[in-house]
Scaffold this active site. Structure first.
Site, short mmCIF file in Angstrom:
data_model
loop_
_atom_site.label_atom_id
_atom_site.label_comp_id
_atom_site.label_asym_id
_atom_site.label_seq_id
_atom_site.Cartn_x
_atom_site.Cartn_y
_atom_site.Cartn_z
N ALA A 121 24.22 -1.96 3.86
CA ALA A 121 23.74 -2.75 5.02
C ALA A 121 22.32 -3.23 4.77
O ALA A 121 21.98 -4.39 5.06
CB ALA A 121 23.82 -1.90 6.29
N LYS A 164 20.81 -3.74 1.82
CA LYS A 164 20.74 -4.74 0.74
C LYS A 164 21.37 -6.07 1.17
O LYS A 164 20.90 -7.13 0.78
CB LYS A 164 21.39 -4.19 -0.53
CG LYS A 164 20.62 -3.02 -1.16
CD LYS A 164 19.17 -3.38 -1.49
CE LYS A 164 18.49 -2.33 -2.37
NZ LYS A 164 17.09 -2.64 -2.64
N ARG A 196 7.76 3.42 -11.53
CA ARG A 196 8.84 3.80 -12.47
C ARG A 196 10.00 2.80 -12.36
O ARG A 196 9.98 1.90 -11.52
CB ARG A 196 9.32 5.21 -12.16
CG ARG A 196 10.00 5.34 -10.81
CD ARG A 196 10.51 6.74 -10.57
NE ARG A 196 11.53 6.72 -9.55
CZ ARG A 196 11.66 7.63 -8.59
NH1 ARG A 196 10.82 8.63 -8.53
NH2 ARG A 196 12.62 7.53 -7.69
N TYR A 201 22.79 1.92 2.61
CA TYR A 201 22.18 1.15 1.51
C TYR A 201 22.77 -0.26 1.43
O TYR A 201 22.05 -1.24 1.27
CB TYR A 201 22.43 1.93 0.21
CG TYR A 201 21.80 1.36 -1.02
CD1 TYR A 201 20.43 1.47 -1.27
CD2 TYR A 201 22.58 0.72 -2.00
CE1 TYR A 201 19.86 0.97 -2.43
CE2 TYR A 201 22.01 0.22 -3.16
CZ TYR A 201 20.65 0.35 -3.37
OH TYR A 201 20.10 -0.15 -4.53
N VAL A 221 5.97 1.23 2.23
CA VAL A 221 6.30 -0.15 2.59
C VAL A 221 6.82 -0.29 4.02
O VAL A 221 6.78 -1.37 4.59
CB VAL A 221 7.30 -0.80 1.61
CG1 VAL A 221 6.69 -1.01 0.24
CG2 VAL A 221 8.60 -0.01 1.52
P1 NAD Z 1 13.69 4.26 -8.63
O1 NAD Z 1 14.10 5.30 -7.67
O2 NAD Z 1 13.37 4.63 -10.03
O3 NAD Z 1 12.47 3.39 -8.07
C1 NAD Z 1 12.26 3.13 -6.71
C2 NAD Z 1 10.79 3.09 -6.47
O4 NAD Z 1 10.52 2.81 -5.08
C3 NAD Z 1 10.12 4.44 -6.78
O5 NAD Z 1 8.96 4.23 -7.53
C4 NAD Z 1 9.77 4.98 -5.39
O6 NAD Z 1 8.65 5.83 -5.37
C5 NAD Z 1 9.51 3.70 -4.63
N1 NAD Z 1 9.59 3.86 -3.19
C6 NAD Z 1 10.55 4.52 -2.49
N2 NAD Z 1 10.25 4.50 -1.19
C7 NAD Z 1 9.07 3.83 -1.06
C8 NAD Z 1 8.26 3.49 0.04
N3 NAD Z 1 8.60 3.85 1.29
N4 NAD Z 1 7.12 2.82 -0.18
C9 NAD Z 1 6.76 2.46 -1.44
N5 NAD Z 1 7.51 2.74 -2.52
C10 NAD Z 1 8.64 3.43 -2.33
O7 NAD Z 1 14.89 3.22 -8.63
P2 NAD Z 1 15.10 1.81 -9.37
O8 NAD Z 1 16.47 1.86 -9.89
O9 NAD Z 1 13.98 1.44 -10.23
O10 NAD Z 1 15.13 0.86 -8.05
C11 NAD Z 1 14.27 -0.24 -7.84
C12 NAD Z 1 14.94 -1.20 -6.89
O11 NAD Z 1 16.13 -1.70 -7.50
C13 NAD Z 1 15.38 -0.58 -5.57
O12 NAD Z 1 15.17 -1.49 -4.52
C14 NAD Z 1 16.86 -0.34 -5.77
O13 NAD Z 1 17.56 -0.30 -4.55
C15 NAD Z 1 17.22 -1.55 -6.60
N6 NAD Z 1 18.45 -1.43 -7.35
C16 NAD Z 1 18.60 -0.50 -8.34
C17 NAD Z 1 19.80 -0.41 -9.03
C18 NAD Z 1 20.05 0.57 -10.13
O14 NAD Z 1 21.17 0.63 -10.62
N7 NAD Z 1 19.07 1.33 -10.59
C19 NAD Z 1 20.85 -1.30 -8.70
C20 NAD Z 1 20.65 -2.23 -7.70
C21 NAD Z 1 19.45 -2.29 -7.03
#
Ligand code: NAD
Length: 246
Positions: free
Chosen positions: A156, A158, A14, A154, A63
């Site tokens: 720390a 990132k 997702r 979070y 992971v």
């Molecule tokens: P999200 O929560 O929709 O997706 C995160 C995905 O990681 C999910 O599919 C979840 O099942 C998976 N996941 C979680 N723990 C896991 C594990 N231990 N092993 C395997 N998969 C695992 O969020 P997103 O917004 O799509 O986030 C994706 C990435 O982008 C993340 O690293 C997040 O920190 C980063 N990010 C997001 C934003 C934002 O505003 N949405 C901003 C900066 C960074």
């Protein structure tokens, strides 16, 4: 340019991970869709990308669990014969003010976001060294550069991902393995859906482009970093944040 390459994206069922899968598939990249728990969602991403004409399969793995990650990478290489691109996208948040943050909340976020990226990077490196080529793209966050109250764990993690990116980029450059990071700002996904209306308004006021980003905005930069257009770029963190942190 990317046609026929093979990629593994963590947390790809997702949000940003799914968007990266679709963007790479549009460009002819075969995919391993890693997921943590939601098999049905992962399967629907597999079917979506297959409709774009590429090969794909899903693998459940945490992971942060080295045994599971090693088995996943082995399966990917057995299936596709090579692994050209790794996108370390999986991530979680467990926000709390410092004085209320429990040790488990700190550990869980560090383990998934930072240790997970380390474990996956280490696990693909042997194969990429054999190939004398590879691209690793880490999904960091703008808050890893700027800091954010209520997110010590979070932030720390990132900031650590950005450090991991630089260190591995230097270490692996001689093997033609390029490592870069993207640092999204506020992107409309499940992760940011939890914001209250007030938080959303406060956030928008901090973004010069005055809008949340879309997962596709991140996916296009990841595609660029995976492509030959980025042949002379390594160790960098590209901000995708509407100008929030300059
Ligand atoms: P999200 O929560 O929709 O997706 C995160 C995905 O990681 C999910 O599919 C979840 O099942 C998976 N996941 C979680 N723990 C896991 C594990 N231990 N092993 C395997 N998969 C695992 O969020 P997103 O917004 O799509 O986030 C994706 C990435 O982008 C993340 O690293 C997040 O920190 C980063 N990010 C997001 C934003 C934002 O505003 N949405 C901003 C900066 C960074």
């Amino acid at each position: 340019m990317l046609k026929g390459k093979n990629a593994l994206i963590t947390g790809a069922s997702r949000g940003i991970g799914r968007a990266i899968a679709l963007e790479l598939a549009k460009n002819g990249v075969n995919l391993v869709i890693n997921y943590a728990g939601n098999e049905a969602k992962a399967q629907s991403v597999v079917e979506e990308v297959e409709q774009l004409g590429v090969k794909a399969f899903k693998v459940q793995a945490d992971v942060a669990n080295e045994t599971e990650v090693k088995a996943m990478i082995k399966e990917a290489i057995n299936e596709f014969g090579s692994l050209d691109i790794l996108v370390n996208n999986a991530g979680i948040t467990k926000d709390n003010l410092l004085m209320r943050m429990k040790e488990e909340e700190f550990d869980q976020v560090i383990n998934t976001n930072l240790k997970g990226a380390f474990i996956c990077t280490k696990a693909v490196t042997r194969q990429m060294m054999k190939q004398k080529a590879g691209r690793i793209i880490n999904v960091a966050s703008i808050v890893g550069v700027s800091g954010n109250p209520g997110q010590a764990n979070y932030v720390a993690a990132k900031a650590g991902v950005i450090g991991l990116t630089k260190s591995t980029a230097k270490e692996l450059a001689s093997r033609n393995i390029l490592v870069n990071a993207v640092a999204p700002g506020f992107i409309a996904t499940d992760m940011t859906d939890v914001m209250t209306e007030e938080q959303r308004e406060r956030t928008l006021a901090m973004i010069p482009l005055a809008a949340l980003g879309k997962p596709e905005d991140v996916a296009r930069v990841v595609r660029f970093l995976a492509s030959e257009d980025a042949n002379y770029i390594t160790g960098q963190t590209i901000h995708i944040d509407g100008g929030m942190v300059m």
